[in-house]
Design an enzyme around this catalytic site. Structure first.
Site, PDB file in Angstrom:
ATOM      1  N   HIS A 331       0.808  -1.218   0.000  1.00  0.00           N
ATOM      2  CA  HIS A 331       0.000   0.000   0.000  1.00  0.00           C
ATOM      3  C   HIS A 331       0.838   1.264   0.000  1.00  0.00           C
ATOM      4  CE1 HIS A 331      -3.556  -2.459   0.905  1.00  0.00           C
ATOM      5  NE2 HIS A 331      -4.221  -1.431   0.433  1.00  0.00           N
ATOM      6  N   GLY A 332       2.048   1.163   0.520  1.00  0.00           N
ATOM      7  CA  GLY A 332       2.863   2.367   0.472  1.00  0.00           C
ATOM      8  C   GLY A 332       4.082   2.273   1.339  1.00  0.00           C
TER       9      GLY A 332
END
Lengths: 481, 601
Positions: A331-332
């Protein structure tokens, strides 16, 4: 913003889509031209987001196709394994360069600082190509399936390029497997539009979720409360937690609904991605209903290769945690996402443990539970998902800490509670229970409409959406992942 | 692990098919209806330059669309819908108010009129001297930058850094002064002013402004035309006027550079307009451009806060990351302190005051800053004062720009009131016999000094210091005015004016060196030494210089002259150049030295 991009619910996209659909159906008896046209349209659509990164999409597609072509021609297991490994590394590498560089840079320098060294990787500002995860995941799935011998082989390079770039699902999924989309691309064009009533129901649902509901939440409380939790009361923060959980569902499932509806109007069926996730009564069921094409991707390409549940029990729990750790990091490049992934991994492991324990005590783990148990399970699951999204949504751990401190203060006075936010949040959760019958009734009702009434009906739906939409529709959350 | 159900619900029922023709007819019909309905919005979007690049044909097509919409009666439909939605909005407001009244929500009336509501607080803490109204309520308004990281960090920083400061923030994505149809900023601002009664408003606009504007008559002005500039300027001015008419100060924060060069170029223009019209309306414009560029003047990618380095801007190349927001917030707060009175929570930081002096010597109104230690100000203690002069091409804000917090800390730690006066771009702290309004010596001695004594708790002990041309100024003023200063110091001073005899600005002031030698030597520190030997012996002198400074040789010669004349002094040469790195690090040495020497009987 000066940079213009074709997001779905815009008048620009409407024109683009209606034109594309018209030309595509006119070309239905010339299948190759039709596919070339759809590919060009998809590339045009992507280029409107970022022209420079169009070459990345095309390049990744070509390289994946080449790896797969080599794979099917090789016989020696060692060579096949090497080629598959290289292909996967290529995709993962592309993804990592674009997504994780900053994370590694910061971690390496802080670790080096901890050791008393100074290792400063240069700070590079890397533009994140929209939708990169979704097409590299699709490429990885295709390569692994090819290696395993279960992939549906494209008839031509053109088919494969369209499979990778088909614009309704390009930016945020669903992640299609080869057998889900390639047979449709390879086959003849349908003479008629399949399931128009379902398509319109999906589009209506998508527009309503995104343009009306999600935007109301985004613009009213959520972004502000997560931006500076210290200035909100505990009660407002609590509402923001639920509102964000509602918003992310509306946003993402709204996008998927639109993608699926639009694909149907072009004659393609792409898989379901959300199945009323907030009705889940346990965390396992939740992941069975939330972002389905990604959770099954994680299962097939990370959890199973790790050994799945076929090794020891403790190894199964570890595999679950590792799988969701990867999910979090994907996701990051932020510790906040790592924490979110870890929480879900541990949650699933605990759930699995409870099933194993029940089995060990001689109980049927899948036995229907009482009504009260189901409600309790639903309550815990929904709250678990909502609260672990606090780090997920926070800009960094400091904000997460601030948010939890704010919650713990138990204050109620603040800016005032917005009934719109509370109403939309409650409606969203209720939709998870009563959505299906309403949706099906809509489909049945539309199917009964005579052909002449349909243009009026569609125009009416559009007008209603335009009238009740929020003025500024925020960009989709998952375009950024 | 979850299992994906094999029975796809969509495939369990008989499929329905429709002929492409019927579907396409329905699609086109609804698209046309929607575009008629949305005609005004479509036109607005074309005006915004976003979609078709404001091509003339697109604009005229959109205008035809609007006409067609009016003809088919859709225009009226809009009115009805707007009325409905306005009604719904007022219902929501009413509902909110009802809820708010149910629970005792904080009401703006709680603060009441400034006098009655604030009285108990004021009684606890005697006002600082002099007392321009201290900022107690700060309102932040603007576009997405204020709604997102930058605004959050500004709010967080101001709230945590300053004493007794209430902060409210309202930022809204994709709004702009150019698009009152999206959000009517003047109306919104008025509502916020009435509700919150701020003393200071910081606005940040311009990011979405470089687009066409629809005037009240329906006429469109395109970006890049003089009409647009005029209209935009008028809107900026109206906003500043509005804030000021509510008794608050208005600070307009300029937009930073953007990754996209075309966008950036537009913002340069928008910033210029914002600055011109803000200042014309009596507001303050603060740039953030210089904070967002790298050394080469390009888009800056990294920011550094407390040793943590990371990306400054979001991946969109427009918004700030949290780290970037924090960096900007800290720098901006220092700049705001130059215009508004804000008291740091940390008592170890002095308070900075700005005073304006109507100068006859300079023929204009000029400012100076005074750093006053918090506790002494409250206790009414009198302190020595240190005048700290800046170099060539600078202003009274120079020292604040490079060392604001260091000055606040030094002032407090050394219990000195530090004053940074205006020395002009090329004032050289001397009175020019040749050009008008360039009497900087008189300005400092006869205008700033009495103003400082009249308004700040200073005693008769005075020090004077400066960097570069300011170092020269400090020594010459101390020598020329016997008894006025008790200590003098120079960092990287240009200690012999005649060594700069080709400097055009000094030539302009004093005349060519060859003709006006006496005039040059009367204003040169080196030449004044012999003349004012007695004064030089009386006051302690400190001269510091960086070894790689091009004025090092002149400084060494000056020190040698002091020794030759038998004048006691401290001369220190160390690593460093002629730059702010050196001066900021020298500041601690010089303030400590002055404090020690001024404290000695």
């Amino acid at each position: 913003m000066p940079t213009f991009a074709v997001s779905f619910p815009t008048i620009e996209f409407t024109f683009f889509f209606v034109l594309t659909a018209t030309i595509s159906w006119l070309l239905r008896r010339h299948r190759t031209s039709q596919k070339v046209f759809l590919l060009v349209a998809s590339y045009f659509f992507y280029a409107k987001w970022d022209l420079r990164l169009l070459s990345l999409l095309a390049g990744v597609s070509l390289v994946d196709w080449a790896f797969a072509e080599v794979l099917v021609r090789l016989r020696a297991p060692a060579a096949r394994r090497a080629v598959a490994f290289l292909g996967i590394t290529f995709n993962v590498g592309v993804l990592c360069v674009f997504k994780l560089y900053d994370f590694f840079r910061a971690s390496v320098s802080s670790f080096a600082g901890f050791l008393g060294l100074s290792a400063h990787l240069p700070i590079l500002e890397i533009l994140l190509p929209v939708g990169i995860s979704f097409y590299t995941f699709q490429g990885i799935a295709y390569l692994v399936d090819t290696y395993r011998g279960t992939a549906y082989r494209p008839r031509s390079l053109l088919d494969f390029l369209l499979f990778m770039a088909f614009f309704p699902k390009l930016l945020a999924g669903p992640i299609c497997r080869s057998h889900e989309l390639l047979p449709q691309i390879g086959g003849e064009s349908p003479e008629n539009v399949p399931d128009p009533s379902r398509a319109i129901a999906l589009i209506t649902s998508g527009l309503f979720k995104k343009m009306v509901l999600a935007s109301l939440l985004a613009t009213h409380l959520v972004d502000d409360a997560f931006g500076l939790p210290a200035s909100y009361s505990s009660l407002e923060l609590l509402i923001a937690v639920y509102a964000y959980t509602a918003q992310i569902y509306l946003d993402f499932s709204g996008y998927t609904d639109l993608a699926r509806g639009l694909a149907l109007l072009l004659g393609f069926e792409i898989p379901e991605n959300f199945r009323y996730p907030y009705a889940a009564t346990n965390i396992g069921e939740y992941w069975n209903r939330w972002h389905i094409t990604f959770s099954t991707w994680l299962r097939d390409y990370i959890y199973f290769p790790l050994g799945g549940s076929r090794r020891s029990k403790s190894r199964t729990y570890l595999n679950l945690i590792l799988t969701f750790l990867v999910c979090g990091i994907w996701h990051g490049s932020q510790w906040t996402y790592v924490i979110w992934g870890l929480a879900h991994g541990v949650g699933l492991a605990v759930f699995k443990l409870s099933l194993d324990l029940r089995r060990a005590w001689g109980l049927d783990p899948y036995r229907r539970r009482s009504w009260a148990w189901a409600v309790a399970g639903w309550f815990v699951t929904l709250n678990f998902c909502a609260f672990v999204r606090i780090p997920f949504k926070s800009a960094d751990l400091e904000v997460t800490g601030e948010f939890f401190r704010g919650l713990a203060q138990l204050t109620a006075r603040g800016h005032g509670i917005d009934p719109v936010v509370v109403g939309v949040t409650v409606l969203t959760i209720a939709m998870n229970f009563v959505g299906r019958p309403i949706f099906e009734a809509f489909v049945r009702g539309h199917a009964r409409l005579p052909a002449l009434a349909r243009p009026l009906a569609w125009a009416t739906i559009g007008l209603v959406m335009l009238t009740i939409k929020t003025r500024d529709v925020a960009p989709y959350i998952y375009f950024g992942f | 692990m979850p299992q994906r159900s094999t029975g796809h619900p969509d495939q369990r029922r008989p499929r329905e098919f429709a002929s492409p023709i019927s579907v396409l007819i329905a699609l086109w019909f609804s698209t046309i209806v929607l575009s008629l309905y949305g005609a005004p919005e479509i036109r607005a979007r074309i005006v915004q330059d976003s979609w078709l690049g404001a091509r003339p044909w697109a604009l005229s097509a959109a205008t035809w669309l609007v006409r067609a919409a009016e003809l088919t009666g859709f225009g009226e439909g809009h009115g009805y819908v707007d009325a409905l939605s306005a009604r719904a909005k007022s219902d929501v407001v009413w509902l909110k108010r009802g809820l708010a009244e149910g629970t005792p929500a904080p009401s703006p009336e709680a603060s009441g009129s400034a006098a009655s509501g604030q009285a108990p607080v004021a009684a606890e803490r005697p006002p600082l001297l002099p007392s321009p109204a201290e900022v107690r309520r700060l309102l932040l308004i603007g576009e997405s930058s204020i709604q997102l990281n930058l605004g959050a960090e500004l709010e967080r920083h101001f709230r945590s850094f300053y004493r007794d400061l209430k902060v409210t923030r309202f930022g809204k994505l994709s709004t702009s002064l150019a698009r009152p149809d999206v959000l009517d900023w003047p109306a919104k601002t008025r509502a916020l002013l009435d509700e919150f009664h701020p003393d200071l408003v910081i606005g940040n606009f311009g990011g979405n402004d470089a687009q066409g504007m629809v005037l009240s008559g329906g006429r469109i002005v395109k970006y890049g035309t003089p009409e647009w500039d005029e209209e935009y300027g008028a809107r900026v001015r109206a906003l500043v006027d509005l804030v000021r008419s509510h008794g608050a100060q208005m600070v307009m924060l300029g937009m930073p550079i953007m990754r996209d060069p075309v966008f950036s170029n537009r913002l340069v223009h928008v910033n210029q307009l914002t600055q011109d019209f803000t200042e014309a309306a009596g507001g303050v414009f603060l740039s953030s451009w210089d904070l967002s560029i790298d050394r080469a003047g390009g888009y800056r990618t990294a920011a550094d806060v407390d040793g943590v380095t990371g990306l400054m801007r979001d991946t969109d190349g427009v918004h700030y990351t949290r780290l970037g927001g924090e960096y900007i917030a800290r720098r901006v707060s220092e700049r705001v302190e130059r215009h508004a009175l804000l008291v740091p929570k940390d008592p170890a930081l002095a308070v900075s005051f700005r005073r304006e002096v109507a100068s006859r010597a300079l023929g204009r109104t000029v400012s100076y800053l005074a750093y006053v230690p918090q506790l002494s100000a409250a206790e009414g203690k009198r302190l020595p004062v240190l005048f700290l002069l800046h170099g060539v091409d600078g202003s009274f804000a120079d020292w604040s720009e490079h060392a604001h917090r260091e000055l606040e800390r030094a002032s407090s730690r050394r219990q000195l009131i530090i004053v940074t006066p205006e020395g002009g771009k090329n004032g050289w702290y001397l009175d020019s016999p040749r050009i008008a309004n360039s009497r900087y010596e008189t300005h400092l001695v006869e205008e700033v000094l009495p103003d400082v004594e009249a308004h700040f708790p200073v005693d008769k002990r005075r020090g004077i210091a400066g960097n570069s041309a300011g170092g020269h100024g400090a020594l010459t003023l101390a020598l020329k005015h016997p008894g006025l200063f008790d200590t003098a110091s120079s960092m990287s001073g240009v200690l012999d004016l005649t060594a700069a005899k080709d400097h055009p600005a000094i030539v302009e002031k004093l005349g060519p060196y060859s003709e006006f030698r006496a005039s040059w030597e009367d204003n040169s520190a080196l030449h004044l030494l012999a003349k004012h030997r007695e004064e030089a012996r009386r006051i302690p002198l400190l001269i510091t210089i960086g070894a790689s400074d091009r004025w090092a040789r002149v400084n060494r010669a000056f020190a040698a002259e002091l020794t030759d004349l038998g004048i006691q002094h401290t001369f220190e040469e160390r690593e460093g150049g002629h730059d702010w790195n050196f001066w900021v690090s020298e500041l601690a040495t010089h303030t400590a030295w002055h404090a020690a020497k001024l404290a000695a009987p």
